[in-house]
Design an enzyme around this catalytic site. Structure first.
Site, PDB file in Angstrom:
ATOM      1  N   LYS A  78      26.656  17.028 -29.404  1.00 17.82           N
ATOM      2  CA  LYS A  78      25.889  16.161 -28.502  1.00 17.82           C
ATOM      3  C   LYS A  78      26.358  16.405 -27.067  1.00 17.82           C
ATOM      4  CE  LYS A  78      24.698  11.240 -28.019  1.00 17.82           C
ATOM      5  NZ  LYS A  78      24.936   9.887 -28.581  1.00 17.82           N
ATOM      6  N   SER A 153      20.686   7.618 -29.888  1.00 15.55           N
ATOM      7  CA  SER A 153      20.606   8.586 -28.828  1.00 15.55           C
ATOM      8  C   SER A 153      20.983  10.006 -29.245  1.00 15.55           C
ATOM      9  CB  SER A 153      21.505   8.147 -27.672  1.00 15.55           C
ATOM     10  OG  SER A 153      22.865   8.110 -28.091  1.00 15.55           O
ATOM     11  N   SER A 177      23.710   5.085 -32.678  1.00 16.29           N
ATOM     12  CA  SER A 177      23.201   6.393 -32.248  1.00 16.29           C
ATOM     13  C   SER A 177      23.511   7.578 -33.135  1.00 16.29           C
ATOM     14  CB  SER A 177      23.692   6.713 -30.840  1.00 16.29           C
ATOM     15  OG  SER A 177      22.856   6.066 -29.920  1.00 16.29           O
TER      16      SER A 177
HETATM   17  N1  GLN Z   1      20.111   2.238 -29.235  1.00 19.70           N
HETATM   18  C1  GLN Z   1      21.334   1.640 -28.831  1.00 19.70           C
HETATM   19  C2  GLN Z   1      21.389   1.494 -27.336  1.00 19.70           C
HETATM   20  O1  GLN Z   1      20.474   1.894 -26.729  1.00 19.70           O
HETATM   21  C3  GLN Z   1      22.507   2.446 -29.340  1.00 19.70           C
HETATM   22  C4  GLN Z   1      22.874   3.575 -28.481  1.00 19.70           C
HETATM   23  C5  GLN Z   1      24.076   4.312 -28.955  1.00 19.70           C
HETATM   24  O2  GLN Z   1      24.608   4.045 -30.034  1.00 19.70           O
HETATM   25  N2  GLN Z   1      24.572   5.215 -28.127  1.00 19.70           N
HETATM   26  O3  GLN Z   1      22.319   0.980 -26.791  1.00 19.70           O
END
Ligand code: GLN
Length: 471
Positions: A78, A153, A177
């Site tokens: 990532k 994400s 994410s």
């Molecule tokens: N969808 C969640 C957020 O927007 C989780 C994001 C993540 O785990 N990086 O905060």
């Protein structure tokens, strides 16, 4: 060339000289290019690095040296994790030209274990999002259904594993994410216990929630990667010495807690059916299903978005145009900050900085931030109580099936709601996994399992049972 998919498969092929590490790397790079053209899953492809890592490994093989745990395995990372000498954007224009000066600890560990890094995957900007549509480098398409989102994400990571350009990927999970994109793309994703994996070299979003973990095609591969990346690191004071073997005793029968709070309003009926069927399969294999209560669940999302945005407003203050990345000149210091941050950050990042700054401001600190921290303690207490009765807790990862690209972009609250089942594990610091459980409306859906801290082994054991059962 024959399929190189799976950590054991790569090892066997290298040992029997069926292929060289360079051959695997070249094939993976070709696939990554193809994947990128179709799904936009990578932000950078690191051809030079991949080939040099592969060549170094082939040298070792030639000399008859022992093969390390992840030898020759093509991996994607990532774009929030630093890989020395490679560009690291975190999905943001702010870091468009930023080159990582060192390796994240998790990256150093997989390199040491012989993995071959083929590229950096697309992601929501600074990991804020659940659909990959917040990336400054364009949305990622779900390889299982390209008009739909791959989740986020770590959407590029999940897509790269689903389309088989990478055997596994390292992602990060702050509120879901790793697990949610794994569920949406039909792969396995593990968020380890907070502190099990060093966060050194992970571009921070919300430090008390962030964790690095693997996405892979099988539970076995996710487990193998976890064993390599976990452990104490002097660069991260929250990391812990951790011996998975010690916590490995399998419990028979496995007692699975099913919270009614995870099956209420908002859960799509098609997803509910897949989850119920997966639980039935586990019960048939000998597990015992028990009802548990997690009464604070209803407040988890609100508490998460308070704490998350508060930590974001603080962590992202470092992007001031003077120290890292993008820099725009204004008339004076203040206007230079405003120009840099105004252009460098996208809308979701700005929204969260504004929310977090408000929540932390003098007059509102007690009303919002402190209250959210109290809810966090209650959520942790709910889990502690439930784990007196059961070994793991199971339910859905996402309340909905992968949605169409564009469907939720104009409605941030609808987007936040998708995180309702994943954020409690981050708030409580617990390990949690998503394992493919079947399809809902023809689209992948994962079973979410949560364990007590440092009991990842229970998740692997239950995950393997589910994975290896026919359905
Ligand atoms: N969808 C969640 C957020 O927007 C989780 C994001 C993540 O785990 N990086 O905060």
């Amino acid at each position: 060339m024959t399929n190189f998919f799976g950590i054991t498969r790569v090892r066997e092929g290298l040992l029997t000289k069926e292929f060289s590490a360079r051959e695997i790397a070249s094939e993976a790079l070709r696939k990554a290019g193809e994947s990128n053209a179709k799904y936009n899953s990578y932000i950078s492809i690191s051809e030079e690095l991949a080939l040099s890592l592969a060549d170094a490994l082939d040298e070792k093989i030639k000399k008859g040296e022992h093969l390390p745990a992840l030898a020759g395995v093509p991996v994607s990372i990532k774009d929030a994790l630093l890989v020395k000498g490679e560009r690291c954007t975190a999905g943001s224009l702010m870091l468009e030209d930023y080159t990582a000066p060192y390796d994240a600890t998790a990256v150093a560990k997989i390199k040491e274990a012989g993995a071959v890094i083929i590229g950096k995957t697309n992601m929501d900007e600074f990991a804020m999002g659940g659909s990959n549509e917040n990336s400054a480098y364009g949305p990622v398409k779900n390889p299982r259904s390209p008009e739909r989102v791959p989740g986020g994400s770590s959407g590029g990571s999940a897509a790269s594993v689903a389309d088989e350009s990478a055997v596994f990927s390292l992602g990060s999970d702050t509120g879901g994410s790793i697990r949610q994109p794994a569920s949406f793309c039909g792969v396995t994703g593990l968020k380890p216990t907070y502190g099990a994996v060093s966060r050194h070299g992970l571009i921070a979003m919300a430090s008390s929630l962030d964790q690095i973990g693997p996405l892979a095609r099988t539970v076995e591969d996710a487990e193998a990667v976890f064993r390599v990346i976990s452990g104490k690191d002097e660069h991260d004071a929250t990391s812990m010495e951790y011996n998975p073997e010690e916590n490995g005793q399998e419990l028979k029968p496995l007692r699975i807690g099913v919270p009614k709070e995870y099956f209420g309003e908002g859960l799509a009926s098609a997803v509910k059916k897949v989850i119920e069927q997966a639980l039935e399969r586990l019960a048939k294999s000998g597990a015992v299903l028990l009802e548990v209560e997690l009464p604070s669940t209803a407040y988890a999302l609100a508490a998460y978005y308070m704490i998350n945005t508060s930590e974001i407003s603080s962590n992202l203050s470092r992007y001031d145009g003077a120290r890292y990345g993008y820099s725009a000149q204004g008339q004076d210091l203040f206007s230079s900050y405003a120009a840099t941050r105004g252009k460098g950050f996208g809308n979701e990042v700005k929204r969260r900085i504004i929310l977090g700054t408000y929540a932390l401001s003098a007059g509102y600190y007690d009303a919002y931030y402190v209250k959210a921290q109290k809810i966090r303690s209650l959520i942790k207490r709910d889990f502690d109580r439930a784990f007196e009765k059961v070994d793991i807790i199971a339910g859905p990862v996402s309340p909905v099936v992968p949605f169409k690209i564009g469907e939720k972009v104009s409605d941030p609250l609808a987007m936040y709601l998708v995180d309702m089942y994943t954020v409690p594990a981050n708030l409580a610091g617990l390990p949690a996994i998503s394992v493919p459980a079947g399809t809902a409306e023809g689209l992948p859906a994962g079973l979410h399992m949560i364990a007590p801290a440092f009991r990842e082994n229970l998740l692997f054991a239950a995950g393997k049972i589910l994975q290896n059962m026919q359905y």
